[in-house]
Each structure stands twice: as C-alpha cells, then as structure tokens.
Design an enzyme around this catalytic site. Structure first.
Site, short mmCIF file in Angstrom:
data_model
loop_
_atom_site.label_atom_id
_atom_site.label_comp_id
_atom_site.label_asym_id
_atom_site.label_seq_id
_atom_site.Cartn_x
_atom_site.Cartn_y
_atom_site.Cartn_z
N TYR B 440 -34.40 -20.36 65.19
CA TYR B 440 -33.33 -20.54 66.25
C TYR B 440 -31.94 -21.13 65.58
CZ TYR B 440 -35.36 -25.31 67.21
OH TYR B 440 -35.75 -26.43 67.52
N GLU B 441 -30.92 -21.15 66.04
CA GLU B 441 -29.30 -21.48 65.56
C GLU B 441 -29.22 -20.56 64.23
OE1 GLU B 441 -28.68 -23.65 68.43
OE2 GLU B 441 -27.39 -23.21 66.92
#
Lengths: 603, 603
Positions: B440-441
């Site tokens: 994620y990110e």
C-alpha cells in the site's frame, strides 16, 4: 480464483531432450516408462490436479480440519472424494515395487507428479506424499512380515502413513526425545509419549494410518544412539490383513497455523500403543534417514510447486490488469492503459520466478534420477556416483528451493498490488502455504549445516569434487559457443566463487567450526545457484540441438519460439541471478568474527 | 504470546548523540522538545504500547472487524477502549499545530511513536496513523474555514480521517479514476462512486470520519489532470461544529485479507455524498501528494516496526529454546542442550535483523528531521536541502524498509522452527501483517521508479549529488580511523557502486528508459544499503565519542557494553550486508535486454 496448468510439455522436454532418460532403459522400471506412457501419465495427472485438486485448494484453506471430541478429525469438504480418486487411479503406488502392488515406475515420475499435486493443493498432497516416505522406510528396513502386512494397503493408498519425530522439547535435536518403548513378551513394544506437528496424524481419508514413530527403548543409551523406529498402526492389523481394534494412539488436538489449513497438523498421544520395531534396536535414526532423504527432496519440490502456481497466476493477472503506460510509450493505445506486463519491473519479477522454476524443475528431476539410479542401477560405479550426488544435492534442493519458492510466491503476490493481499484472490494462500516447507523436514539452517558440515567432507569430498568436475567440464565444453555464452560465462564465474568458498571453509573451518556455521546458509544458496546455472546450461544445450534439428522435429509440444524463449530466460538467469554468488563469497570470507563476538546478553 | 519493549534508550541515543537535535532548537517546536520532555513522552508511549496495544494485537487478528447489515463496522474487543486512551493522552495531535489544539512538537517524535505503536499493534495504529496524513493535507491545502471546521476534532482524535484513492480499475494509475463530483449551487459537490481498500473507512472508534476523496469534476479533463480532492465527512458537520445528519457514504463490505485483521479495509460507496473541494479544481493529485509523502514515510516505519518486534521475540526464544550443542563444544554442559543462540546461523540471522533495525530507525529519524526542517526551518538553504533530502529518501525508506522489514519478520519466524508456523506463538501474524506495507501507499516497484525516474533527475540531480557528497565527506573524514574502518571501508566501496549505477543510468536510460525500469528495484535497495551504511557510520562515530568521554557520562541509558555492541553490529553490517551492492550493480549494468526481449505471449 487461482488456476493451474501442469507444465507437462516442459517436463517432457526435460526428460527426453535434456536428460535423455532413454539412456537408463536398462534400469528397472525405466524400460516401461516410454515417452508415450510417461506423457499419458503426466497428462492424466495434470488433469486430476487442474480439475479436482485445484478447486479444493481454497475450500481447504477456508474450512481447515476439525477435530471432534472423540479425537476424530474431519478434513475439508471434497477431500475424501478427491482422495478416493487418487487411490482409484493408482497414483500413490506409481513408483512402488510391483511385488507389493505398485506400478514399479521410476521414482522420478512420482517426484514430478508430486510437484503438480503440490501446485494444485499443497495441503491435500501431503496426505499421500507422506505415505511414500513411510513406504520407503518399511521397504528398506522392515522385516518381510512387516512388508507383507503393511505395504500393499499403503501402496494401494487405502492406508496412510506418517512420520512421528518431533516432541515439544525436541525438534532438530532428536537426541532429546522422550517417547518410551517397553518390550513385551511377544516381541512387540508398548509406546508411550507425545508427538507434535504430525502432518495427517489423524484424518478421515483412509481406513488406517501407519505411524512411524521414533522412541527410546527402556534402558537405551541417552542421545541419538538410543533411538529406535517403530511401526504403530492406528488400527491393529490382524494376521489375515483385516482390521482389528483401535490401538492406543489418539489425536489430542490439531494446530491452528499460518497455512496448509487443509492438512491436519496433530498432537498425537501414545498411551501404551502397540508398536513393532523396524530394523535394529537403537538404530532408529538410521532407518528414519531413508524417509528423510525422500521427504527432503519432496519438500524441496513443494517450494518449486508453489513458485510455479504463483507464477502462472501472476502472469495471467499481469496480462489482464491495465494500469499505466509502457516507459517507451503506449503499447496498447486503444486501451485505457497498458497491461502491467509491459513494465520492466513486472517482467523482471516474473522472469526471476520463471528462471528459477524451470531450472529448479530440472534440478529436482536430476536429483530424483540420481535417487532412482542409487536404488536401482546394476552398475556399481553409477550407483555410487548417483548416491553421492543424491546426498549432496538433497539439502540444496530442500533449502534453496523452499527459500526461493517462498520468496517467489511473495514476489508473485506483489504483482497483484492490493488485490494480492485479499483472500479471495487466492495468491496470499500460496504465500502462507509456501512458508512451511522452509521449516519442516529440517529447517533450512539445518540443511545448510548438513551440506557444509557433512556432505562436503563426506568420503574425502568425493561428491563435491565430482560435482565441480561436472560443472567445469560443461563450462569448458561450451564456453566458446556463442549460443551458450550468456549462461556459461557467468556460470564459470560463479563456479569459481563456489570453489573459492569451499577452499575457504577447508582452510578456516577446521580451526574454527563457527566459520563454517556462519557461512553455511550463504554457501547453500551459492551452491544452489551454481546447480541451477548448470541446469540452465543443459537446457540451453538441448534447445540448441533441437533448433539445429529444425523446428519440425522439435520434440515435446514446444515450438521453436518456446524453445528460443528458454535461451532468453537462460540469459536472464546468467545476467541477473548468478551475480549474487560474488556477494555470497564475500560474506562467507568475512568469517564468524562479527557473528560470534557479541555476548548472548547483548542480543 | 509475543511481548514488546519500546527501544526508548536507542531512540534517545539517536536523537541526542547521533543527530544532536538540540542543534535545531531555533526551529518551531524543537525548543520544547528538551531531552527530559522527549524521554518522558517516549517512556509513556512505550508503556501504552507494551501494556495496552500489544495484548490487543492477537485479539485483533483473531476477531477481525465485523460489518453489520446497516453498514456499521465493529472493531475487535478492546480497540475502542484503547483508542479512547490514545485520545485522552493527546497522542494523535502530538506534532499538530497548537493553533488547532495540537502540541506542536516535532513531527519526528510522532514518527518515532508511530514505530512503537506499529510494533505493538499495526492494525490498531493505522486508525490514528491515517488521521495524521489527512490533517496534513487539510493544513496545507484546505481553506481557513475547512481548517477551523475539521482540524480541531481530528487533532484531538475524536474524529478520524481516511484517504480514498483506489477504485477497482484504478490503483497505481490514478488517471483511470471514475468517481464523479458534481458542483452544487452552494459551492459544495455531490460525490458518487466506489472506492476500495479504504483502511478504517468505517469503524466504531470515533464519532465522525473525515474522508479525503479523489474524484473527477463533471467535465474535467481525462487522466491525472482532471482529478480533484474533496473532504467528505461521514456525518455532516454543522456550522457550530455539532454533528448533523449522515452523509451519503456507506461501507459496502469489508475485505478478508492476509493480515491486519484488526483494521477494517472497506469498500466505500459514495452516493451523492456532499463533499468540499480542497485546494484548486483538477489539482487534487498535488494536494494528495502532501499526504502521500507523510504516509510513505509512515509505511516505511511500519516495516521497521514489524522487524523490531519480530526480532525482540525471536531473541527471547533463541535464548530459551534448548536444542543441539555449539559447534565448538557445549556452552551449557549442565543443561540437556545449549540454547539455540549459540549457533552461528541463528546469530547471523538475528544480527542481520538487528543491523537493519538500528540503522533503519536512524534513517527514519533522519528523514523525519528533514521533514520537520522542510516545513518549519526559517533558513531558506536549510529548508531547501531538507526538502530535497526528504523527497529523495522517502521512496527509499518506504521501499527498502518494508521489503526488508517483511524479510526480517520471515527470518525471525524461522528461528522458532515449527512453533513459528503455529498461530498461538504469534510470530506468523507479524509476517502476515508485515506483508501489506510492501504494497500500500504505492507498491515498492513504484517507489523504485519514483526514485530513479523522478527523484534522481529532479532539479538537475541536486538532491542525489548532495547525498553522495554527504556520504563521501563522511567516508573521507573517517576512513583512516581504526574504530571506524569496519563500517567506513565497505561503505566507501558501496558508495562507489551506487555512483557507478547512477552514472550507468545517466548514460543508458535516456536512450532506453527500460534500462532504468529494469534496474530500478536493485537501485533502490542499493541506495538503501548505502543510506543505512551511512547511518551505521554516524552511530559508530557517536559511540566512539561517547566512549572517549568515559562511560560515566555516556548518555541515554546505554552502558559502555551496549555502546560497544553497536560497533560489533556496525562491523557485521559492513562485512555481511554491504557486499550486496556489488551484485546489484552487476544486475543493473546488465540492462533491460533479457528483461524486455520475450514477447508477452511467452510468459
């Protein structure tokens, strides 16, 4: 939902074109394994895996196994039906002796099919996989009566087998085991103790389970020299082969674990259970080692298997998922974005998995062939060489294929982005399942020590010298060849690193064994890279020969493009994966100093 | 059951002795962060983590979150009470501006405490962690009215915040997003669309949730230039600050996933929900980038956090578990076996985690300090340099710390043998939880591309040149020093590799960007090793200076032995971890050829 297609074409290419197994037609079982027969078997196995076992994989993960209050264990929905199909197809005894109802085909075939099954459903495949090890131990060390009594049903698959080594206080260090055996007047023993982590220790797939149990006979020496191996059937077997009453062994609980939920991992309580000694008293470890080598090769194959199925699904996703544009400009301008397979980092990731998988498959087949020759060859020299190589390569296959197989499952999952973290997608299960092969059958740190501490010095280094000579011979024969250069040149360099590391151990581990211990894991992986590099060399050579013969005659079902692709992957392996050996050598040569200096309390 | 002790002593050493943060006392907030205050805060945070959050970690994993038919989501037992403690302690707004109720302390402190919280309970820590990013975005781009209306409650912690970027067809490539915004007569917008993978999108911890949502205003250009950022409160906020009626946003489902079960990962359905534009129309990505840098640093810290807690528990086990004997002879002859920490391979594994953790902690603090200076410094030159370095290091911290953090959690799990695979032991949860920060990110492949494709060439390479000069300067200043040699010499070599790789990109990526793409991931990790090596250099220097001052004055609570141990770990890093850069360079210099050659259909 993940899919799986068994790599039958690649296997046929390896068997026929790379290893030319027809050379071994004089060895028992190999004559029957004609290319047609083998292909038919592989296709059938692939079908079973794709259609029956793959769809059960996620069901098994979700449902897991259930232990009931009376100690019974229920496997996930559909497992029993699938197991019955396995038995009906004669898959369990494919390579077992015809004398006991097996088909007598090469063990290599079973190793190949075990890869397919583990790709499709690792948890399921373990139930039958463990039978093979138990059969091997009874075959090698059991009495004629034991063989007659237990083997036919195990080979048929209607009875299962397990290995019972681990106890709560005793895993790697079997010298610590406490399970007790008391000799009875009739020559049998009463076994009492607790074993943990017993895969398939209880299940509802077979009418009986033949437990192979390590225990210490009353009065036996302490440590590993006082351990004996016993057959302990779950249900007593009458002399006429019918089942009698329940023996004193029961599943006390099953573990909740990270993965392989479909396989029951049992705590087994032995309470005055009747057991039969296999082989000699206090020589149990010896008898167990037969199972261990088979099992370690089998576990290595599991690492490859998870890597393969993870790769297949990642490729499908990478071709479908539209996201971003190629760095060199849109490849599919009519679509809202390019499929992510255009991105170099995605390709690099997929190729590194692929470059491992193909070579690892070759290495497992090579090792399994050595295993067959070690057991079945009539040529003493060939037999000894095969036994040497099987012993040398087993820890490498187990350690490297499971470490890398897990890493590859993780890398394949990464291709899915956030979707890879979601259970429904199914790839995160591959990661969780792929984690256990690094641990069981001797954690990989132990494999590295086995390689460095036992296999290298064995017989004055005969096996490792033969391996080096083989790689060097291959390199020398092909290094001037333009087609072969991209793999042979880096292989030459990596072989040099491996030889230097071996020399370093010889010069530095005698005076301080910690120097070997600190470098063992790097050495094992370095050895693995060289062995895989040699496989790529052999694959590239076969491709070259096939292409020279002209596409029309290019065997298996691989067309000229598929063959040429293998040269690309071989080059990738040489350029991107073999360079690691330089770093490994450097780490090994740094020795144990910084590893051992800090006092225990400093950690 | 795993335990956790916050590394407060090490942090104090880094802040006071390695980075000497008192140098920044003229920067807003730093003057208040005296060593006493900081230590008190860290000790208090460590207590909360060890006593409240750690025990909830496994509960959260087992129970997960529950979505009810009406869209409500219940978090695991105990989470609400713990969250209330977090709010009561003022932890959410520790570094937020005093103007809006925060404590105005350096952001660096929040980054440090986020490490502690993520070690103790990653899933829990994400609820409050995401508020910080949302606060940053509103602070930077919101109107005064938006700030007044939303910030105080968010900074207090009684309202949460989320980031809504991802849609089913759109993850990395935000240009594909479809969520629609329609302007209303009153200047607000009606937002409609579906967002997925929204961490904490719905929960029962706070009375309101302020969603930051990327959407496309009707008629806006296609691609990333038509995206705007909106504030969409779950519950409408009246002008007097009280809560009004529910807005048109509801959690449609929550995901079943590999880990972080305690955090609700939501599908969020926006159906004519009222939203308020933040910043300018079609400049949403710009506004989002503020959140992204903060978030990426925060995610990198999560990788370190899992590595740290996995290390701590593996060390405890390695000191307790008796198995086998030291290679050099029994170390504890009175015990049935030696603890496994005597084995070189166990120590090597633990040290490689430790050598990463300490340097990674230094690097996150260094990066967070740059972040603080970039925002708060009054010195234009210092501000620009800090902004350069923050931008350069953010993808490295995100990508390297999460990849390595995960690998370390896996390696720590390996120390437990079979017990590590069992859920009750708790370490397998660390592995499952540590897997998501790699994704994620911005998946780590994207971080690598951000580093190579954007951060390297930015401003004519100003940032990377400054970084090289800093490392080279450090090497030159200390390479003749005997104490420093074990880390500085290999750092010198690795810097050379990194510079050579950078040069290779300059010469080869212009004509073919795939050459950069194919090497980006290796480059990022190489950059990470050099950055971590520099951190070890700085730590070693501080140790040397402290030891020269005499133990009595050796600050923090680290005694002379603890300081000397850092020199051993620094040497280990130089000997065993930095050699990797040679292999990375070789892979990079092999270029994109074998990566791009195979046609898509060949995969």
């Amino acid at each position: 939902m993940p899919v799986y297609t068994a790599p039958t074409d690649d296997v046929m290419f390896l068997l026929n074109d790379v290893f030319r197994i027809e050379r071994h037609n004089n060895v028992a079982g190999f004559g029957d394994a004609t290319p047609d027969v083998v292909e038919a078997i592989l296709v059938e196995a692939g079908k079973l895996c794709a259609e029956v076992l793959t769809p059960l994989n996620r069901i098994g993960d979700i449902q897991g196994c259930t232990r009931h209050e009376d100690g019974r264990v229920t496997t996930p929905e559909g497992f029993k039906g699938a197991y019955d199909q396995l038995v009906a197809g004669g898959w369990v005894g494919l390579s077992a002796p015809t004398e006991f109802g097996g088909q007598g085909l090469p063990g290599t075939l079973t190793v190949i099919i075990n890869e397919f099954m583990a790709s499709a459903n690792l948890a399921f495949s373990m139930y039958s996989g463990l039978v093979q090890g138990a059969v091997a131990a009874i075959l090698t060390h059991g009495s004629d009566e034991q063989k007659r009594k237990f083997l036919p049903k195990m080979i048929e698959g209607v009875w299962a087998g397990t290995m019972n080594l681990t106890e709560p206080q005793c895993g790697t260090d079997l010298g610590l085991l406490r399970t007790k055996a008391v000799k009875q007047a009739d020559g049998s023993y009463k076994i009492s103790g607790t074993k943990i982590f017993i895969s398939g220790g209880e299940q509802d797939l077979t009418s009986n389970i033949i437990h192979l149990v390590l225990a210490r006979i009353e009065g036996a020496p302490e440590g590993t020299r006082g351990i004996s191996l016993f057959i302990v059937p779950k249900v007593m077997v009458n002399d006429d082969g019918t089942l009698g009453e329940r023996n004193g062994v029961v599943c006390g609980s099953i573990e909740h674990k990270m993965g392989i939920h479909g396989n029951s991992t049992c705590v087994m309580n032995y309470d005055n259970a009747t057991g039969y000694l296999i082989g000699q008293e206090n020589r149990g470890l010896n008898a167990m080692f037969v199972m261990m080598n088979e099992a370690r090769l089998g576990v290595g194959v599991q690492g490859l298997a998870l890597s393969e199925v993870a790769y297949q699904n990642a490729v499908i996703y990478a071709k479908e998922r539209l996201q971003g544009r190629a760095l060199t400009g849109p490849k599919f301008p009519d679509k809202p974005a390019d499929p992510i397979i255009v991105h170099p980092d995605v390709r690099r990731t997929l190729l590194s998995i692929r470059a491992f998988n193909e070579a690892a498959r070759a290495l497992t087949i090579q090792t399994a062939l050595y295993g067959d020759l070690a057991q079945r060859s009539q040529d003493a020299k060939e037999k000894q060489h095969a036994d040497d190589m099987m012993g040398l390569l087993t820890p490498v296959v187990k350690g490297v294929l499971t470490d890398t197989g897990f890493a590859n499952a993780v890398n394949a999952q990464q291709m899915f982005g956030g979707h890879g973290y979601i259970s429904e997608t199914g790839v995160e299960q591959f990661v969780r399942d792929a984690r256990i092969p690094m641990i069981y059958e001797g954690a990989n740190g132990i494999q590295a020590l086995d390689l460095v501490g036992r296999k290298l010095p064995k017989d004055g280094g005969r096996a490792v010298m033969a391996f080096f000579a083989e790689v060097q011979g291959f390199v020398n024969a092909h290094k001037a060849d333009e087609t072969m250069k991209p793999i042979v040149q880096p292989l030459d360099a990596s072989l040099g690193h491996l030889q230097a590391a071996t020399m370093w151990f010889m010069n530095n581990a005698m005076k301080n064994p910690d120097n070997a211990g600190a470098g063992a894991s790097d050495y094992m992986h370095m050895f693995g890279l060289v062995a895989l590099g040699l496989m790529w060399g052999r694959i590239a050579l076969a491709v070259k020969e096939k292409l020279a013969e002209g596409t029309a005659s290019a065997g298996a079902s691989l067309d000229a493009q598929a063959l040429k692709n293998k040269l690309i992957v071989a080059r990738f392996f040489g350029e991107k994966m073999l360079p690691e050996t330089a770093a490994q050598l450097k780490r090994i040569e740094a020795g144990a100093g910084s590893v051992m200096e800090m006092a225990e309390g400093g950690f």
